[in-house]
Design an enzyme around this catalytic site. Structure first.
Site, PDB file in Angstrom:
ATOM      1  N   LYS A   6     -31.137 -35.194 -20.081  1.00 39.37           N
ATOM      2  CA  LYS A   6     -29.989 -34.347 -19.685  1.00 39.37           C
ATOM      3  C   LYS A   6     -29.694 -34.540 -18.186  1.00 39.37           C
ATOM      4  O   LYS A   6     -28.536 -34.532 -17.772  1.00 39.37           O
ATOM      5  CB  LYS A   6     -30.270 -32.868 -19.988  1.00 39.37           C
ATOM      6  CG  LYS A   6     -30.370 -32.512 -21.459  1.00 39.37           C
ATOM      7  CD  LYS A   6     -29.075 -32.705 -22.231  1.00 39.37           C
ATOM      8  CE  LYS A   6     -28.011 -31.697 -21.865  1.00 39.37           C
ATOM      9  NZ  LYS A   6     -26.802 -31.850 -22.743  1.00 39.37           N
ATOM     10  N   TYR A  51     -36.620 -34.664 -22.909  1.00 43.26           N
ATOM     11  CA  TYR A  51     -35.322 -33.995 -23.118  1.00 43.26           C
ATOM     12  C   TYR A  51     -34.628 -33.705 -21.791  1.00 43.26           C
ATOM     13  O   TYR A  51     -33.483 -34.105 -21.566  1.00 43.26           O
ATOM     14  CB  TYR A  51     -35.525 -32.698 -23.914  1.00 43.26           C
ATOM     15  CG  TYR A  51     -34.335 -31.746 -23.826  1.00 43.26           C
ATOM     16  CD1 TYR A  51     -33.100 -32.079 -24.391  1.00 43.26           C
ATOM     17  CD2 TYR A  51     -34.443 -30.517 -23.159  1.00 43.26           C
ATOM     18  CE1 TYR A  51     -31.995 -31.220 -24.295  1.00 43.26           C
ATOM     19  CE2 TYR A  51     -33.351 -29.658 -23.057  1.00 43.26           C
ATOM     20  CZ  TYR A  51     -32.136 -30.010 -23.627  1.00 43.26           C
ATOM     21  OH  TYR A  51     -31.053 -29.158 -23.521  1.00 43.26           O
ATOM     22  N   THR A  67     -28.237 -27.978 -18.833  1.00 39.17           N
ATOM     23  CA  THR A  67     -29.302 -26.995 -19.057  1.00 39.17           C
ATOM     24  C   THR A  67     -30.061 -26.660 -17.769  1.00 39.17           C
ATOM     25  O   THR A  67     -30.148 -27.497 -16.864  1.00 39.17           O
ATOM     26  CB  THR A  67     -30.301 -27.552 -20.102  1.00 39.17           C
ATOM     27  OG1 THR A  67     -31.512 -26.798 -20.067  1.00 39.17           O
ATOM     28  CG2 THR A  67     -30.681 -29.007 -19.822  1.00 39.17           C
ATOM     29  N   ASP A  68     -30.646 -25.479 -17.734  1.00 33.25           N
ATOM     30  CA  ASP A  68     -31.486 -25.102 -16.585  1.00 33.25           C
ATOM     31  C   ASP A  68     -32.735 -25.972 -16.498  1.00 33.25           C
ATOM     32  O   ASP A  68     -33.397 -26.020 -15.453  1.00 33.25           O
ATOM     33  CB  ASP A  68     -31.868 -23.610 -16.626  1.00 33.25           C
ATOM     34  CG  ASP A  68     -32.645 -23.169 -17.861  1.00 33.25           C
ATOM     35  OD1 ASP A  68     -32.893 -24.008 -18.760  1.00 33.25           O
ATOM     36  OD2 ASP A  68     -32.988 -21.977 -17.948  1.00 33.25           O
TER      37      ASP A  68
HETATM   38  P1  NAD Z   1     -28.017 -28.453 -31.469  1.00 31.46           P
HETATM   39  O1  NAD Z   1     -29.212 -29.356 -31.577  1.00 31.46           O
HETATM   40  O2  NAD Z   1     -27.954 -27.218 -32.290  1.00 31.46           O
HETATM   41  O3  NAD Z   1     -26.685 -29.297 -31.804  1.00 31.46           O
HETATM   42  C1  NAD Z   1     -26.459 -30.582 -31.335  1.00 31.46           C
HETATM   43  C2  NAD Z   1     -25.233 -31.135 -32.079  1.00 31.46           C
HETATM   44  O4  NAD Z   1     -24.937 -32.443 -31.560  1.00 31.46           O
HETATM   45  C3  NAD Z   1     -25.450 -31.315 -33.590  1.00 31.46           C
HETATM   46  O5  NAD Z   1     -24.324 -30.841 -34.298  1.00 31.46           O
HETATM   47  C4  NAD Z   1     -25.600 -32.819 -33.751  1.00 31.46           C
HETATM   48  O6  NAD Z   1     -25.155 -33.289 -35.034  1.00 31.46           O
HETATM   49  C5  NAD Z   1     -24.715 -33.333 -32.630  1.00 31.46           C
HETATM   50  N1  NAD Z   1     -25.067 -34.687 -32.194  1.00 31.46           N
HETATM   51  C6  NAD Z   1     -26.310 -35.152 -31.889  1.00 31.46           C
HETATM   52  N2  NAD Z   1     -26.235 -36.458 -31.547  1.00 31.46           N
HETATM   53  C7  NAD Z   1     -24.932 -36.805 -31.597  1.00 31.46           C
HETATM   54  C8  NAD Z   1     -24.221 -37.996 -31.312  1.00 31.46           C
HETATM   55  N3  NAD Z   1     -24.865 -39.123 -30.931  1.00 31.46           N
HETATM   56  N4  NAD Z   1     -22.875 -38.006 -31.447  1.00 31.46           N
HETATM   57  C9  NAD Z   1     -22.216 -36.899 -31.857  1.00 31.46           C
HETATM   58  N5  NAD Z   1     -22.831 -35.730 -32.157  1.00 31.46           N
HETATM   59  C10 NAD Z   1     -24.183 -35.687 -32.011  1.00 31.46           C
HETATM   60  O7  NAD Z   1     -27.879 -28.142 -29.920  1.00 31.46           O
HETATM   61  P2  NAD Z   1     -27.483 -26.784 -29.158  1.00 31.46           P
HETATM   62  O8  NAD Z   1     -28.679 -25.948 -29.004  1.00 31.46           O
HETATM   63  O9  NAD Z   1     -26.254 -26.231 -29.750  1.00 31.46           O
HETATM   64  O10 NAD Z   1     -27.145 -27.399 -27.718  1.00 31.46           O
HETATM   65  C11 NAD Z   1     -25.823 -27.865 -27.427  1.00 31.46           C
HETATM   66  C12 NAD Z   1     -25.780 -28.362 -26.008  1.00 31.46           C
HETATM   67  O11 NAD Z   1     -26.156 -27.314 -25.122  1.00 31.46           O
HETATM   68  C13 NAD Z   1     -26.733 -29.519 -25.721  1.00 31.46           C
HETATM   69  O12 NAD Z   1     -26.079 -30.423 -24.861  1.00 31.46           O
HETATM   70  C14 NAD Z   1     -27.918 -28.868 -25.025  1.00 31.46           C
HETATM   71  O13 NAD Z   1     -28.548 -29.761 -24.150  1.00 31.46           O
HETATM   72  C15 NAD Z   1     -27.219 -27.745 -24.276  1.00 31.46           C
HETATM   73  N6  NAD Z   1     -28.029 -26.543 -23.995  1.00 31.46           N
HETATM   74  C16 NAD Z   1     -28.726 -25.922 -24.999  1.00 31.46           C
HETATM   75  C17 NAD Z   1     -29.448 -24.758 -24.712  1.00 31.46           C
HETATM   76  C18 NAD Z   1     -30.221 -24.017 -25.787  1.00 31.46           C
HETATM   77  O14 NAD Z   1     -30.946 -23.068 -25.455  1.00 31.46           O
HETATM   78  N7  NAD Z   1     -30.086 -24.356 -27.060  1.00 31.46           N
HETATM   79  C19 NAD Z   1     -29.471 -24.246 -23.406  1.00 31.46           C
HETATM   80  C20 NAD Z   1     -28.740 -24.920 -22.408  1.00 31.46           C
HETATM   81  C21 NAD Z   1     -28.017 -26.055 -22.729  1.00 31.46           C
END
Ligand code: NAD
Ligand code: TYD
Length: 341
Positions: free
Chosen positions: A154, A150, A126-127
């Site tokens: 990360k 958080y 993430t940024d």
């Molecule tokens: P989300 O919270 O919607 O989904 C997270 C998923 O991970 C869920 O399905 C959850 O059940 C699963 N999970 C959590 N703990 C787990 C574990 N211990 N083992 C297996 N599965 C597990 O998240 P998102 O928004 O889809 O983000 C996905 C990724 O992208 C993350 O790594 C996040 O840091 C990164 N990210 C998100 C954003 C954003 O704006 N949402 C931006 C940049 C990066």
């Protein structure tokens, strides 16, 4: 690349990636591995659940034996790690799960990938690892300055990815996405929370003055960015995946309300998030140089998102019960009571 383990793909961005990959690469086996926490939802995978190249396994990325089993069973050669606790506000209230999944879980996954001879490991980051930047754009080699539990978790995960590349020669690539929005996003993040609350004419708890800046990226563009980095990224490198669309929160919310036909008076300025980063913004020339191009503008992405939540009440209404309501109360009840008009 044949058998790809996609962790956390029952969540928002991971499920969009899985839906895209299953359709785009019918000759790859896409194996989803997800713990199904509060944020994991099999409804997100319904559109592909009958496809021949789709497999689902429930499990925790921090469970070494289970990770080993799934890698062996499916002869995994590629890992894409989306699994994470992903919400800043929850990391302030209860950081334990963030350390467990984002830090320890990523380490276990790296370690088992190395032992299993995985050929490519992509870490979705993430940024927010760059922290708050007053001006300019973050570049891939900038120092990390994470400010929330958080983003610190990360950043910890990313350092471990780097270490497994440098120390053990694991073929790793990192993507750093900006604030992502679109269909199937759990209604705790700004846009899905505010869209669904506004549809019910509820107050919208905007933190502080609402002048914080985020760079908004449509989920389908984030997914193609990860695909390009996965196939064309250089081992050991990180790639920013930016929306190049910096907006103040209050402007995002106003545009959303206009699309819904709801009044700005729903916005309530509530006490700010602790440690709230004021601005994120990234340069993404490095990923562009691999051939990535976004397809969505903020206008088209926001309209598609708002219409999706209007047309898919079946998806989000059932989420807004039980644990969700407890979280909502803990996060917002006192804040809304203290809201300025
Ligand atoms: P989300 O919270 O919607 O989904 C997270 C998923 O991970 C869920 O399905 C959850 O059940 C699963 N999970 C959590 N703990 C787990 C574990 N211990 N083992 C297996 N599965 C597990 O998240 P998102 O928004 O889809 O983000 C996905 C990724 O992208 C993350 O790594 C996040 O840091 C990164 N990210 C998100 C954003 C954003 O704006 N949402 C931006 C940049 C990066
Ligand atoms: P969020 O969707 O939580 O993403 P992040 O914190 O990872 O950027 O929040 C986006 C922006 O919206 C952020 O500046 C915090 C703000 N925000 C609110 O003002 N009120 C809210 O209820 C939420 C969830 C977020």
């Amino acid at each position: 690349m044949k058998n790809i383990l996609v962790t956390g793909a029952a969540g928002f961005i991971g499920s969009a990636f899985a839906r895209y990959m299953v359709a785009q690469y019918p000759h790859y086996k896409i194996v989803i591995y997800d713990k199904l926490t509060y944020a994991g939802n099999l409804d997100n995978l319904l559109p592909i659940s009958d496809e021949a190249n789709y497999h689902f396994e429930r499990g925790d990325i921090a469970d070494r034996a289970a990770v080993q089993r799934v890698m062996q069973t499916h002869d995994i050669d590629t890992v894409v790690n989306f699994a994470a606790e992903s919400h800043v506000d929850r990391s302030i209230l209860a950081p334990d799960a963030f350390i467990h999944t984002d830090v320890v879980g990523t380490y276990i996954l790296l370690d088992e990938a190395l032992k299993h001879g995985v050929e490519r490991f992509l870490q979705v980051s993430t940024d927010e690892v760059y922290g708050d930047i007053d001006e300019g754009l973050s570049l891939e080699d900038d120092t990390f300055a994470p400010n929330s539990p958080y983003s610190a978790s990360k950043a910890g995960a990313e350092h471990m990815v780097r270490a497994y590349h440098v120390t053990h020669g694991l073929n790793t690539v990192v993507t750093r996405g900006s604030n992502t929005y679109g269909p199937y996003q759990y209604p705790e993040k700004l846009l899905p929370l505010f869209i669904t609350e506004a549809m019910d004419d509820k107050p919208l708890p905007l933190y502080g003055d609402g002048m914080q800046v985020r760079d908004w990226l449509y989920v389908e563009d984030h997914v193609t960015g990860i695909d390009v980095a996965l196939h064309k990224g250089e081992a050991g490198q990180a790639y920013n995946v930016a929306g190049e669309n910096q907006q103040h929160n209050i402007d995002v919310v106003r545009q959303m309300l206009a699309l819904l036909g709801k009044p700005d008076s729903l916005i309530k300025h509530v006490p700010d998030r602790e440690g709230h980063d004021r601005r994120y913004a990234m340069n993404c020339d490095k990923l562009r140089s691999l051939g990535w191009q976004r397809q969505f503008t903020f206008e088209t992405g926001l309209e598609a998102t708002v219409r999706w939540y209007q047309q898919n009440e079946w998806w989000w209404r059932k989420i807004k019960s039980g644990e969700y309501l407890e979280y909502y109360k803990q996060q917002y009840e006192a804040r809304l009571a203290a809201a300025e008009e």
